[in-house]
Design an enzyme around this catalytic site. Structure first.
Site, PDB file in Angstrom:
ATOM      1  N   LYS A 115      11.479 -17.885  21.172  1.00 14.63           N
ATOM      2  CA  LYS A 115      12.008 -18.155  22.523  1.00 14.63           C
ATOM      3  C   LYS A 115      10.903 -18.338  23.565  1.00 14.63           C
ATOM      4  O   LYS A 115      11.042 -19.150  24.485  1.00 14.63           O
ATOM      5  CB  LYS A 115      12.960 -17.045  22.972  1.00 14.63           C
ATOM      6  CG  LYS A 115      14.082 -16.720  21.988  1.00 14.63           C
ATOM      7  CD  LYS A 115      14.857 -17.934  21.522  1.00 14.63           C
ATOM      8  CE  LYS A 115      15.308 -17.779  20.085  1.00 14.63           C
ATOM      9  NZ  LYS A 115      15.544 -19.003  19.351  1.00 14.63           N
ATOM     10  N   GLU A 199      14.783 -10.933  31.484  1.00 15.44           N
ATOM     11  CA  GLU A 199      15.505 -11.904  32.308  1.00 15.44           C
ATOM     12  C   GLU A 199      16.533 -11.165  33.156  1.00 15.44           C
ATOM     13  O   GLU A 199      16.992 -10.092  32.763  1.00 15.44           O
ATOM     14  CB  GLU A 199      16.272 -12.905  31.419  1.00 15.44           C
ATOM     15  CG  GLU A 199      15.430 -13.999  30.825  1.00 15.44           C
ATOM     16  CD  GLU A 199      16.223 -14.965  29.953  1.00 15.44           C
ATOM     17  OE1 GLU A 199      17.437 -14.758  29.766  1.00 15.44           O
ATOM     18  OE2 GLU A 199      15.613 -15.921  29.454  1.00 15.44           O
ATOM     19  N   HIS A 234      28.663 -11.860  19.166  1.00 11.18           N
ATOM     20  CA  HIS A 234      27.787 -13.021  18.975  1.00 11.18           C
ATOM     21  C   HIS A 234      28.225 -13.928  17.843  1.00 11.18           C
ATOM     22  O   HIS A 234      27.496 -14.821  17.424  1.00 11.18           O
ATOM     23  CB  HIS A 234      26.325 -12.597  18.788  1.00 11.18           C
ATOM     24  CG  HIS A 234      25.826 -11.795  19.944  1.00 11.18           C
ATOM     25  ND1 HIS A 234      25.694 -12.340  21.197  1.00 11.18           N
ATOM     26  CD2 HIS A 234      25.479 -10.504  20.064  1.00 11.18           C
ATOM     27  CE1 HIS A 234      25.270 -11.404  22.029  1.00 11.18           C
ATOM     28  NE2 HIS A 234      25.145 -10.274  21.370  1.00 11.18           N
ATOM     29  N   ARG A 291      19.460 -27.342  14.002  1.00 16.15           N
ATOM     30  CA  ARG A 291      20.241 -27.602  12.778  1.00 16.15           C
ATOM     31  C   ARG A 291      21.581 -28.238  13.146  1.00 16.15           C
ATOM     32  O   ARG A 291      21.934 -28.300  14.318  1.00 16.15           O
ATOM     33  CB  ARG A 291      20.525 -26.269  12.080  1.00 16.15           C
ATOM     34  CG  ARG A 291      21.290 -25.331  13.014  1.00 16.15           C
ATOM     35  CD  ARG A 291      21.840 -24.098  12.354  1.00 16.15           C
ATOM     36  NE  ARG A 291      22.746 -23.392  13.250  1.00 16.15           N
ATOM     37  CZ  ARG A 291      22.377 -22.512  14.170  1.00 16.15           C
ATOM     38  NH1 ARG A 291      21.096 -22.197  14.323  1.00 16.15           N
ATOM     39  NH2 ARG A 291      23.279 -21.933  14.947  1.00 16.15           N
TER      40      ARG A 291
HETATM   41  C1  MV4 Z   1      21.924 -13.845  28.173  1.00 16.27           C
HETATM   42  C2  MV4 Z   1      23.075 -13.232  28.704  1.00 16.27           C
HETATM   43  C3  MV4 Z   1      23.055 -12.809  30.003  1.00 16.27           C
HETATM   44  N1  MV4 Z   1      21.947 -12.966  30.732  1.00 16.27           N
HETATM   45  N2  MV4 Z   1      20.845 -13.986  28.943  1.00 16.27           N
HETATM   46  C4  MV4 Z   1      23.493 -14.224  23.692  1.00 16.27           C
HETATM   47  C5  MV4 Z   1      23.155 -15.267  22.688  1.00 16.27           C
HETATM   48  C6  MV4 Z   1      21.796 -15.731  23.049  1.00 16.27           C
HETATM   49  N3  MV4 Z   1      21.690 -17.131  22.814  1.00 16.27           N
HETATM   50  C7  MV4 Z   1      21.662 -15.383  24.495  1.00 16.27           C
HETATM   51  N4  MV4 Z   1      22.759 -14.560  24.841  1.00 16.27           N
HETATM   52  C8  MV4 Z   1      22.925 -14.114  26.103  1.00 16.27           C
HETATM   53  N5  MV4 Z   1      21.865 -14.279  26.938  1.00 16.27           N
HETATM   54  C9  MV4 Z   1      20.859 -13.541  30.199  1.00 16.27           C
HETATM   55  N6  MV4 Z   1      19.770 -13.664  30.949  1.00 16.27           N
HETATM   56  C10 MV4 Z   1      24.181 -13.087  27.880  1.00 16.27           C
HETATM   57  C11 MV4 Z   1      24.103 -13.523  26.577  1.00 16.27           C
HETATM   58  C12 MV4 Z   1      25.280 -13.282  25.811  1.00 16.27           C
HETATM   59  C13 MV4 Z   1      26.043 -14.315  25.313  1.00 16.27           C
HETATM   60  C14 MV4 Z   1      25.690 -15.638  25.503  1.00 16.27           C
HETATM   61  C15 MV4 Z   1      26.446 -16.648  24.976  1.00 16.27           C
HETATM   62  C16 MV4 Z   1      27.598 -16.338  24.251  1.00 16.27           C
HETATM   63  C17 MV4 Z   1      27.949 -15.057  24.050  1.00 16.27           C
HETATM   64  C18 MV4 Z   1      27.198 -14.025  24.572  1.00 16.27           C
HETATM   65  C19 MV4 Z   1      27.599 -12.718  24.370  1.00 16.27           C
HETATM   66  C20 MV4 Z   1      26.855 -11.706  24.879  1.00 16.27           C
HETATM   67  C21 MV4 Z   1      25.696 -11.980  25.582  1.00 16.27           C
END
Ligand code: MV4
Length: 495
Positions: A115, A199, A234, A291
């Site tokens: 990342k 973040e 997730h 992918r």
């Molecule tokens: C986040 C967030 C809130 N704030 N970043 C989860 C998957 C990964 N790709 C990043 N994710 C998240 N990043 C910040 N700064 C909340 C999530 C997150 C989430 C994001 C997309 C779909 C489902 C989720 C479930 C929990 C947390």
């Protein structure tokens, strides 16, 4: 390419082989002992068993897969999703062996797999990102100062994580040091890499991702978005395209930013750029998946493009078969993932055999599955049975078709997530489009599936049922008359 090996199993192996056949090419399946009788093994032109059920003894054995390629004169490898699909070392090995990997370059996989290196790669483009740090945290007191500036709650993420792995929320400043140490230790043991960053925590986000398709000649086209906010731990459960919340202007902006992310790593092939959308509809770049994704069918249905076909063409060095002006959104598509899990028992995997297995068919219904009636669901892999996808002229029609298709889907022998999917389709928050990533936690509990009726109603129904039974015994003649009248009424109505 004339012959392609599919380094995967189940529904995705079968889905890839269908396109290979359509293109007049030959397919080779590799399979584990647990998949001996699977449809994808029978569908392939040639099939080779590469080891015992455990993935690390079969589907992850790079050496065995390459050996099969040599023996059978394979030209290219499609890795599907999961397993070796985002493994840069495998991509390099495939190249060294003179084979073609149907996917992006090893370098692009490597950059986006981390990342922080992804953030660094897109730095020269104006990609909106959640306020935070863009380098690994080495100085905890310094990081604490930054966290204070960003404001709590904050989120600690492992650079080698992704898809929700290696994240930790810090609610208050007093917990910062402790949580930071835990996050670093966790990252070291889970990924062998302790790099973490912070973040601002976006509390009620929606997860929206842009599908992109790029060739080796610098052409990049965004194929619109998929909304994937309905997920559980997730694990996505429901996906749709387009999103009910994006305006054409936002779609255009996110599409352009997604192409910039792809440009930043010289991307070619099919890729997905994930964004988070906050309550005020600001979008932020999260990560790029290098992918073909599980949920790709909803994009295929609204765009009319066979993503696997494009992947194969691109891997052969051809130009994309379309440009932005050739494509538009056609209707709406919804996908539900059907898992062998019990939604009334905390989604515990339900092991067993598909005693009855009758998938739905009909207008606007697509089922991507990998099992047949009578087959056991192997315990060694992801418990997904199939993906049920519906397409309609608009969102309401796609949802109506989904409810009908769920009702028509007959599975016995194991519990599945179908009742849960129907619950979501009928929930006001989903139908209105007013939901975020907390949908399941906010709206679902197992009781919601047992029955929609209160206890008193059920008791009354039981009493009435015995009353009717008694009546039938006493008045069977007049009862028959009632049935006939009822039938006549229906016949008249249908004329
Ligand atoms: C986040 C967030 C809130 N704030 N970043 C989860 C998957 C990964 N790709 C990043 N994710 C998240 N990043 C910040 N700064 C909340 C999530 C997150 C989430 C994001 C997309 C779909 C489902 C989720 C479930 C929990 C947390």
């Amino acid at each position: 390419m004339k012959k392609i090996l599919i380094a995967n199993r189940g529904e995705i192996a079968l889905r890839i082989m269908r396109t290979i056949r359509e293109m007049g090419l030959k397919s080779v399946a590799v399979f584990s002992e647990a998949d001996r009788n699977a449809p994808f093994v029978k569908y392939a032109d040639e099939s080779v068993c590469i080891g015992p059920p455990a993935s690390n003894e079969s589907y992850l054995r790079q050496d065995k897969i390459i050996e099969v390629c040599k023996k059978l004169n394979v030209d290219g490898i499609h890795p599907g999703y999961g397993f070796l699909s985002e493994n840069a070392n495998f991509a390099r090995l495939v190249k060294q062996e003179g084979l073609t990997l149907i996917g992006p370059s090893p370098e692009a996989m490597e950059i986006m797999g981390d990342k922080l290196s992804a953030k660094a790669a897109v730095k020269s483009y104006k990609i909106p990102m959640v306020p935070g740090t863009d380098e690994a945290i080495t100085d905890i007191p310094e990081a604490k100062k930054i966290a204070q500036k960003i404001g709590y709650p904050i989120l600690i993420k492992a650079s080698a994580g992704g898809g929700g792995k290696g994240m930790r929320i810090v609610e208050e400043e007093k917990d910062f040091e402790e949580q930071m140490q835990l996050a670093i230790n966790e990252a070291v043991s889970a990924f062998g890499n302790g790099a973490v960053f912070i973040e601002r925590y976006v509390g009620s986000p929606r997860h929206i991702e842009i599908q992109i398709m790029a060739d080796m000649h610098g052409n990049i086209v965004p194929l619109f978005e998929r909304e994937c906010s309905i997920q559980r731990r997730h694990q996505k459960v429901i996906e749709e395209a387009p999103s009910s919340i994006l305006t054409p202007q936002m779609r255009k902006e996110m599409g352009e930013k997604a192409c910039d992310v792809a440009r930043a790593c010289n991307y070619y092939g099919a890729g997905t750029v994930e964004f988070l959308l906050d309550e005020n509809l600001n979008f932020f770049f999260l990560e790029m998946n290098t992918r073909l994704q599980v949920e790709h069918p909803v994009t295929e249905l609204i765009s009319g493009i066979d993503l696997v076909k494009e992947q194969i063409r691109v891997a052969e060095g051809e130009k994309l078969s379309f440009s932005q002006k050739d494509i538009k959104i056609n209707g709406h598509a919804v996908e539900v993932r059907v898992y062998a899990e019990d939604p009334t028992n905390n989604f515990l995997p339900d092991i067993g055999t598909l005693k009855t297995y009758k998938p739905p068919i009909g207008l606007g219904v697509r089922v991507d599955d990998g099992f047949e009636e009578g087959m056991p669901i192997p315990i060694y892999y992801d418990p997904m049975i199939s993906k049920l996808i519906t397409h309609g002229k608009n969102r309401d029609e796609a949802i109506e078709r989904m409810i009908r298709a769920i009702d028509d889907y007959k599975i016995t022998g194991i519990e599945t997530t179908l009742p849960f999917c129907k619950f979501v389709m009928q929930h006001e928050a989903f139908t209105s489009g007013n939901f975020d990533t907390h949908f399941v936690k906010d709206h679902f509990s197992p009781e919601k599936l047992e029955t929609h009726l209160p206890k008193e109603t059920l008791e009354l129904a039981a009493i009435m049922s015995s009353v009717f039974t008694q009546q039938k015994k006493n008045e069977h003649i007049s009862n028959n008359k009632t049935i006939n009248q009822h039938n006549n009424w229906r016949v008249n109505r249908s004329k």
